[in-house]
Design a protein around this motif. Structure first.
Motif, PDB file in Angstrom:
ATOM      1  N   GLU A  42     -45.848  88.888  78.632  1.00 35.72           N
ATOM      2  CA  GLU A  42     -45.061  87.983  79.468  1.00 35.72           C
ATOM      3  C   GLU A  42     -45.891  86.742  79.786  1.00 35.72           C
ATOM      4  O   GLU A  42     -47.113  86.819  79.901  1.00 35.72           O
ATOM      5  CB  GLU A  42     -44.652  88.666  80.785  1.00 35.72           C
ATOM      6  N   THR A  43     -45.226  85.635  79.929  1.00 31.86           N
ATOM      7  CA  THR A  43     -45.909  84.388  80.268  1.00 31.86           C
ATOM      8  C   THR A  43     -45.942  84.222  81.785  1.00 31.86           C
ATOM      9  O   THR A  43     -44.908  84.324  82.442  1.00 31.86           O
ATOM     10  CB  THR A  43     -45.181  83.181  79.642  1.00 31.86           C
ATOM     11  N   SER A  44     -47.131  83.997  82.315  1.00 33.21           N
ATOM     12  CA  SER A  44     -47.282  83.832  83.766  1.00 33.21           C
ATOM     13  C   SER A  44     -47.083  82.369  84.149  1.00 33.21           C
ATOM     14  O   SER A  44     -47.484  81.459  83.410  1.00 33.21           O
ATOM     15  CB  SER A  44     -48.669  84.300  84.213  1.00 33.21           C
ATOM     16  N   GLU A  45     -46.493  82.136  85.310  1.00 33.04           N
ATOM     17  CA  GLU A  45     -46.252  80.787  85.791  1.00 33.04           C
ATOM     18  C   GLU A  45     -46.680  80.656  87.252  1.00 33.04           C
ATOM     19  O   GLU A  45     -46.877  81.656  87.941  1.00 33.04           O
ATOM     20  CB  GLU A  45     -44.757  80.430  85.672  1.00 33.04           C
ATOM     21  N   GLY A  46     -46.826  79.422  87.687  1.00 38.99           N
ATOM     22  CA  GLY A  46     -47.060  79.127  89.092  1.00 38.99           C
ATOM     23  C   GLY A  46     -48.328  79.743  89.663  1.00 38.99           C
ATOM     24  O   GLY A  46     -49.401  79.700  89.041  1.00 38.99           O
ATOM     25  N   GLU A  47     -48.202  80.336  90.840  1.00 42.06           N
ATOM     26  CA  GLU A  47     -49.361  80.883  91.557  1.00 42.06           C
ATOM     27  C   GLU A  47     -50.016  82.028  90.793  1.00 42.06           C
ATOM     28  O   GLU A  47     -51.232  82.198  90.844  1.00 42.06           O
ATOM     29  CB  GLU A  47     -48.925  81.361  92.946  1.00 42.06           C
ATOM     30  N   VAL A  48     -49.186  82.829  90.109  1.00 37.20           N
ATOM     31  CA  VAL A  48     -49.739  83.951  89.349  1.00 37.20           C
ATOM     32  C   VAL A  48     -50.669  83.434  88.260  1.00 37.20           C
ATOM     33  O   VAL A  48     -51.782  83.935  88.060  1.00 37.20           O
ATOM     34  CB  VAL A  48     -48.601  84.804  88.730  1.00 37.20           C
ATOM     35  N   LYS A  49     -50.229  82.396  87.543  1.00 36.75           N
ATOM     36  CA  LYS A  49     -51.046  81.831  86.473  1.00 36.75           C
ATOM     37  C   LYS A  49     -52.351  81.258  87.020  1.00 36.75           C
ATOM     38  O   LYS A  49     -53.430  81.449  86.443  1.00 36.75           O
ATOM     39  CB  LYS A  49     -50.252  80.747  85.749  1.00 36.75           C
ATOM     40  N   GLU A  50     -52.255  80.550  88.155  1.00 36.65           N
ATOM     41  CA  GLU A  50     -53.452  79.966  88.773  1.00 36.65           C
ATOM     42  C   GLU A  50     -54.454  81.045  89.178  1.00 36.65           C
ATOM     43  O   GLU A  50     -55.662  80.898  88.987  1.00 36.65           O
ATOM     44  CB  GLU A  50     -53.051  79.146  90.001  1.00 36.65           C
ATOM     45  N   ALA A  51     -53.931  82.153  89.727  1.00 40.81           N
ATOM     46  CA  ALA A  51     -54.811  83.247  90.152  1.00 40.81           C
ATOM     47  C   ALA A  51     -55.519  83.875  88.947  1.00 40.81           C
ATOM     48  O   ALA A  51     -56.713  84.202  89.011  1.00 40.81           O
ATOM     49  CB  ALA A  51     -53.995  84.311  90.889  1.00 40.81           C
ATOM     50  N   ILE A  52     -54.787  84.025  87.835  1.00 41.19           N
ATOM     51  CA  ILE A  52     -55.384  84.608  86.626  1.00 41.19           C
ATOM     52  C   ILE A  52     -56.468  83.697  86.067  1.00 41.19           C
ATOM     53  O   ILE A  52     -57.572  84.147  85.731  1.00 41.19           O
ATOM     54  CB  ILE A  52     -54.293  84.877  85.562  1.00 41.19           C
ATOM     55  N   VAL A  53     -56.167  82.407  85.969  1.00 40.44           N
ATOM     56  CA  VAL A  53     -57.145  81.445  85.445  1.00 40.44           C
ATOM     57  C   VAL A  53     -58.401  81.419  86.321  1.00 40.44           C
ATOM     58  O   VAL A  53     -59.526  81.401  85.825  1.00 40.44           O
ATOM     59  CB  VAL A  53     -56.510  80.034  85.359  1.00 40.44           C
ATOM     60  N   LYS A  54     -58.183  81.442  87.632  1.00 41.79           N
ATOM     61  CA  LYS A  54     -59.320  81.427  88.572  1.00 41.79           C
ATOM     62  C   LYS A  54     -60.190  82.665  88.390  1.00 41.79           C
ATOM     63  O   LYS A  54     -61.426  82.574  88.391  1.00 41.79           O
ATOM     64  CB  LYS A  54     -58.789  81.358  90.001  1.00 41.79           C
ATOM     65  N   ALA A  55     -59.538  83.828  88.231  1.00 38.63           N
ATOM     66  CA  ALA A  55     -60.284  85.076  88.062  1.00 38.63           C
ATOM     67  C   ALA A  55     -61.078  85.064  86.757  1.00 38.63           C
ATOM     68  O   ALA A  55     -62.236  85.495  86.712  1.00 38.63           O
ATOM     69  CB  ALA A  55     -59.323  86.263  88.079  1.00 38.63           C
TER      70      ALA A  55
END
Length: 484
Positions: free
Chosen positions: A462-475
């Motif tokens: 699944e493609t993540s968007e918004g806050e979820v995507k930002e949290a993943i990139v940050k991690a």
């Protein structure tokens, strides 16, 4: 095709290494067991790769079996007992041909049994080579566990009573026949193994007997039985484990081994008195599931490299911390699997011995007779060990001896209860070990937890968007910084 030819080809194709192949062939020769079966139970060899190599040697095509697509009517052609005895399952029936999957197509006894079935059903035979994993999946489709339990309960002709009915003091207890009780317990143990359960909980409640399995770290109820069956079922388990039937006031523990689906399974039993009767917890110890390769337990490449270097160091401690049930023992056994060879003397002290490993000298401590981790560790040092595994460092004496062993030319593997890896150091200091020794003695400290894993067959991207995507990139960025 001989087993030697198969293993020579497996080594050539790099499915197993030469030392492992030689060791398994030697054990098969001494024990009389089939070397291929030992390969599946002693190692984590890629079953599909083994099947493809074998397919090329014997000329039987390999096929991945989809157990869900096999109709229940087809399973009746080959009863489960016959299937487990000969390692054969029905796959498909069409155009006057019965297609079967066989683990050992060269087994003459299995061939004879299939010819009998084909003659009885007036069909010709077609054969595919399959893997043990596929075989187990098909076995699960035979008579479901709940059906077996309900059938056994029906045999006993128990009358259902109101949940809140009070028992008169003068009423005598009913004594059911043994056969249905034996069937209930046997079916429960077998279903637990087939479900890859790590634990079985048999729990008397006020109005019923609850049976729960722990699968992938989560408990789930699989059956509930009439309360009148609590004592007979628990007594049957105690009989299997050779426990005292007349002692219900204090906890007891024991273990027994049995053959299920062609595999030797160890069960570790612990009873616990409750107001409703004895509760029984059963740890299922299946070497085929519990003994894993170090590469298969979820380590990242960096962490694997660090541990691998520590295992090949001439001395030093590798310590694993984590809560109960976090897989510490599995990791320890994976490390010993990697180190286990004819040139290395691996000696263990365990409480209790969970999996029996060929080539490893395992010993179980017995504190009640004074044989503790500390006293056992003193004796181990006289056994000329290269690698020492101590199940757990619990006290000052064991900690001191373990550090001294690590400083005198031994690789020491153990577990210790701390919240994280850094907490290992203050814990050792708290146990009285001089701090200046720790930097020389401890090579690696590991904190471990179990993490749920997505099903490899049904997971979807699944493609993540918004806050979820930002949290993943940050991690991910934070993890990369840590690695650097």
């Amino acid at each position: 095709m001989t087993q030697k030819q198969l293993f020579d080809e497996l080594v050539k194709k790099e499915v197993v290494d030469g030392a492992t192949a030689e060791k398994i062939l030697r054990e098969a020769d001494l024990s009389g067991m089939r070397a291929e079966e030992l390969l599946y139970t002693r190692t984590n060899a890629d079953q599909v790769a083994v099947a493809k190599v074998k397919s090329a040697l014997i000329g039987a095509p390999y096929k991945k079996i989809d157990a869900a697509s096999i109709p229940e009517d087809l399973l009746k052609l080959i009863p489960k007992d016959t299937s487990q005895n000969y390692r054969v399952v029905p796959v498909e029936r069409k155009d006057g041909m019965l297609i079967v999957g066989m683990l050992y197509p060269d087994d003459m006894r299995a061939q004879e049994a299939l010819r009998f079935i084909a003659k009885r059903e007036h069909v010709s035979l077609g054969v595919y080579l399959i893997t043990p994993a596929d075989l187990t999946e098909v076995w699960r489709k035979y008579l479901p566990y709940k059906d077996e339990i309900e059938s056994a309960v029906r045999e006993m002709n128990l009358k259902q009573e109101e949940d809140d009915r009070l028992t008169g003091l003068e009423e005598g207890a009913r004594t059911p026949d043994d056969a249905p009780i034996i069937k209930i317990v046997a079916s429960t143990l077998r279903h637990a193994v087939e479900s890859n359960a790590s634990d079985i909980h048999i729990e008397p409640q006020r109005n019923y007997l609850r049976i729960r399995f722990r699968v992938d770290g989560e408990l789930r109820e699989v059956s509930s039985l009439p309360a009148v069956l609590s004592q007979p079922v628990i007594s049957r388990v105690k009989v299997l484990a050779k426990m005292r039937l007349d002692e219900t006031r204090v906890p007891q523990d024991s273990r027994f081994r049995t053959l299920i689906s062609g595999r030797e399974i160890d069960f570790r039993i612990a009873t616990f008195p409750t107001p409703s009767g004895e509760k029984v917890a059963i740890r299922v110890l299946d070497a085929a599931q519990g003994l894993k390769d170090l590469k298969d337990i979820g380590l990242t490449e960096r962490n694997y490299r660090i541990i691998d270097e520590a295992l090949h160091a001439p001395f030093g401690m590798i310590l694993i911390s984590g809560p109960t049930g976090s897989g510490k023992s599995t990791t320890l056994y994976a490390m010993m699997q990697k180190l286990n060879s004819d040139s290395i003397n691996v000696v263990t002290l365990e409480d209790p011995v969970e999996y029996f490993m060929a080539g490893v000298n395992q010993s179980q401590v017995k504190p009640e007779i004074g044989y503790s981790f500390a006293s056992g560790l003193r004796q181990i040092l006289r056994q000329d060990p290269d690698v020492i595994m101590v199940g757990e460092i619990r006290d000052s004496e064991t900690a001191s001896l373990a550090v001294n062993a690590a400083l005198t030319g031994h690789v020491m593997l153990s577990t210790i209860h701390t919240n994280n890896s850094v907490g290992v150091i203050p814990r050792f200091i708290d146990l009285g070990v001089p701090s200046f020794l720790l930097s020389s003695a401890v090579n690696v400290m590991i904190a471990q937890r179990l993490v749920g894993r997505l099903c490899q067959k049904c997971k979807v991207g699944e493609t993540s968007e918004g806050e979820v995507k930002e949290a993943i990139v940050k991690a991910i960025r934070g993890d990369e910084k840590t690695r650097r």
